[in-house]
Structure formats: C-alpha cells, structure tokens
Design a protein around this motif. Structure first.
Motif, PDB file in Angstrom:
ATOM      1  N   ALA A   1     -16.330   4.258  15.122  1.00  0.00           N
ATOM      2  CA  ALA A   1     -14.953   4.027  15.567  1.00  0.00           C
ATOM      3  C   ALA A   1     -14.504   2.615  15.190  1.00  0.00           C
ATOM      4  N   LYS A   2     -15.384   1.633  15.373  1.00  0.00           N
ATOM      5  CA  LYS A   2     -15.063   0.255  15.005  1.00  0.00           C
ATOM      6  C   LYS A   2     -14.843   0.143  13.500  1.00  0.00           C
ATOM      7  N   VAL A   3     -15.732   0.777  12.735  1.00  0.00           N
ATOM      8  CA  VAL A   3     -15.606   0.730  11.274  1.00  0.00           C
ATOM      9  C   VAL A   3     -14.309   1.400  10.838  1.00  0.00           C
ATOM     10  N   ASP A   4     -14.010   2.561  11.417  1.00  0.00           N
ATOM     11  CA  ASP A   4     -12.767   3.255  11.087  1.00  0.00           C
ATOM     12  C   ASP A   4     -11.562   2.377  11.402  1.00  0.00           C
ATOM     13  N   ASN A   5     -11.609   1.702  12.535  1.00  0.00           N
ATOM     14  CA  ASN A   5     -10.515   0.820  12.924  1.00  0.00           C
ATOM     15  C   ASN A   5     -10.368  -0.332  11.938  1.00  0.00           C
ATOM     16  N   ARG A   6     -11.493  -0.931  11.561  1.00  0.00           N
ATOM     17  CA  ARG A   6     -11.435  -2.038  10.602  1.00  0.00           C
ATOM     18  C   ARG A   6     -10.912  -1.564   9.252  1.00  0.00           C
ATOM     19  N   ILE A   7     -11.358  -0.387   8.834  1.00  0.00           N
ATOM     20  CA  ILE A   7     -10.883   0.168   7.566  1.00  0.00           C
ATOM     21  C   ILE A   7      -9.384   0.407   7.649  1.00  0.00           C
ATOM     22  N   SER A   8      -8.934   0.975   8.760  1.00  0.00           N
ATOM     23  CA  SER A   8      -7.502   1.234   8.937  1.00  0.00           C
ATOM     24  C   SER A   8      -6.704  -0.061   8.881  1.00  0.00           C
ATOM     25  N   VAL A   9      -7.210  -1.091   9.514  1.00  0.00           N
ATOM     26  CA  VAL A   9      -6.525  -2.385   9.507  1.00  0.00           C
ATOM     27  C   VAL A   9      -6.481  -2.937   8.082  1.00  0.00           C
ATOM     28  N   GLU A  10      -7.605  -2.842   7.366  1.00  0.00           N
ATOM     29  CA  GLU A  10      -7.645  -3.340   5.989  1.00  0.00           C
ATOM     30  C   GLU A  10      -6.706  -2.545   5.087  1.00  0.00           C
ATOM     31  N   VAL A  11      -6.696  -1.234   5.248  1.00  0.00           N
ATOM     32  CA  VAL A  11      -5.807  -0.393   4.443  1.00  0.00           C
ATOM     33  C   VAL A  11      -4.354  -0.736   4.747  1.00  0.00           C
ATOM     34  N   ALA A  12      -4.022  -0.870   6.013  1.00  0.00           N
ATOM     35  CA  ALA A  12      -2.656  -1.224   6.396  1.00  0.00           C
ATOM     36  C   ALA A  12      -2.270  -2.587   5.819  1.00  0.00           C
ATOM     37  N   LYS A  13      -3.203  -3.530   5.862  1.00  0.00           N
ATOM     38  CA  LYS A  13      -2.941  -4.861   5.327  1.00  0.00           C
ATOM     39  C   LYS A  13      -2.685  -4.786   3.824  1.00  0.00           C
ATOM     40  N   ARG A  14      -3.504  -4.023   3.105  1.00  0.00           N
ATOM     41  CA  ARG A  14      -3.321  -3.889   1.655  1.00  0.00           C
ATOM     42  C   ARG A  14      -2.005  -3.191   1.328  1.00  0.00           C
ATOM     43  N   ILE A  15      -1.674  -2.163   2.085  1.00  0.00           N
ATOM     44  CA  ILE A  15      -0.402  -1.463   1.862  1.00  0.00           C
ATOM     45  C   ILE A  15       0.753  -2.435   2.072  1.00  0.00           C
ATOM     46  N   GLN A  16       0.659  -3.227   3.126  1.00  0.00           N
ATOM     47  CA  GLN A  16       1.714  -4.194   3.406  1.00  0.00           C
ATOM     48  C   GLN A  16       1.822  -5.216   2.270  1.00  0.00           C
ATOM     49  N   GLU A  17       0.678  -5.680   1.760  1.00  0.00           N
ATOM     50  CA  GLU A  17       0.692  -6.633   0.649  1.00  0.00           C
ATOM     51  C   GLU A  17       1.296  -5.997  -0.601  1.00  0.00           C
ATOM     52  N   GLN A  18       0.938  -4.741  -0.872  1.00  0.00           N
ATOM     53  CA  GLN A  18       1.474  -4.053  -2.041  1.00  0.00           C
ATOM     54  C   GLN A  18       2.977  -3.827  -1.905  1.00  0.00           C
ATOM     55  N   LEU A  19       3.405  -3.450  -0.703  1.00  0.00           N
ATOM     56  CA  LEU A  19       4.838  -3.275  -0.484  1.00  0.00           C
ATOM     57  C   LEU A  19       5.587  -4.594  -0.663  1.00  0.00           C
ATOM     58  N   ALA A  20       5.012  -5.669  -0.199  1.00  0.00           N
ATOM     59  CA  ALA A  20       5.646  -6.982  -0.364  1.00  0.00           C
ATOM     60  C   ALA A  20       5.731  -7.333  -1.849  1.00  0.00           C
ATOM     61  N   ALA A  21       4.679  -7.038  -2.598  1.00  0.00           N
ATOM     62  CA  ALA A  21       4.691  -7.312  -4.039  1.00  0.00           C
ATOM     63  C   ALA A  21       5.734  -6.440  -4.739  1.00  0.00           C
ATOM     64  N   ILE A  22       5.838  -5.181  -4.341  1.00  0.00           N
ATOM     65  CA  ILE A  22       6.836  -4.279  -4.924  1.00  0.00           C
ATOM     66  C   ILE A  22       8.246  -4.786  -4.613  1.00  0.00           C
ATOM     67  N   MET A  23       8.461  -5.188  -3.368  1.00  0.00           N
ATOM     68  CA  MET A  23       9.778  -5.687  -2.977  1.00  0.00           C
ATOM     69  C   MET A  23      10.123  -6.953  -3.775  1.00  0.00           C
ATOM     70  N   THR A  24       9.166  -7.829  -3.944  1.00  0.00           N
ATOM     71  CA  THR A  24       9.398  -9.046  -4.718  1.00  0.00           C
ATOM     72  C   THR A  24       9.744  -8.690  -6.156  1.00  0.00           C
ATOM     73  N   GLY A  25       8.994  -7.754  -6.719  1.00  0.00           N
ATOM     74  CA  GLY A  25       9.274  -7.312  -8.080  1.00  0.00           C
ATOM     75  C   GLY A  25      10.639  -6.687  -8.205  1.00  0.00           C
TER      76      GLY A  25
END
Length: 100
Positions: free
Chosen positions: A48-72
C-alpha cells in the motif's frame, strides 16, 4: 504388583509424551500460521505504501509534463500571434495597412 504398577506408569508416561508431542506440533503449526498472517499483513501494508508512493510520483510526473506542454503551447501561441505594426505613412481610405 510392582510390574503392573511400572507398566501403568510407563503407559501414562507414553500417553503424556504423545500429548506433549501433539501439543508441540499444534503450537508450532499455530505459530507458523500466525507468523504467516502477520507477514501477509506487513506485505499488504508495504504494498500500500509503495502503491501510494508510485501514485504520488506518477501524479508529479504528469503535472510536470502538463506544465511543460502548457509552456510549449504558450511559446507556440506567442510565435503565432505576431505583433501587428501599423505604418502611419501608408493610409488608404482611413484604413491602416498591416505589415507582418
């Protein structure tokens, strides 16, 4: 009489030993089951902890990618919307010519 008594005592001792062995086997089995149960609970908790950490990391990466897309997209939009210059020397019928 002593022989009968010794035989009876031997029989009692044998039965007691069998009961001890049976109890020891049951105790060992119960302890193994309890240990297995606890290990499974810990594994679920860790997963459960690993799944949570993975979810947080995935959400963080998605947010970073969306920010990069918006900047582009903003950069592309800035390039597409070119500044409009009005040349005051070229006026025809009160309409400004636009140089691009």
């Amino acid at each position: 009489m002593a022989t009968v008594r010794q035989e009876m005592q031997a029989e009692v001792n044998r039965k007691l030993q069998e009961e001890r062995e049976q109890m020891a086997a049951e105790l060992k089995s119960n302890m193994e089951q309890e240990l297995q149960r606890k290990l499974e609970e810990q594994l679920e908790h860790v997963n459960a902890k690993v799944d949570n950490r993975i979810s947080v990391e995935v959400a963080k990466r998605i947010q970073e990618q969306l920010a990069a897309i918006m900047t582009g997209m903003q950069q592309i939009q800035a390039l597409l919307i070119l500044p409009v210059r009005v040349e005051s020397s070229r006026r025809t019928f009160g309409v400004h010519e636009v140089a691009v």
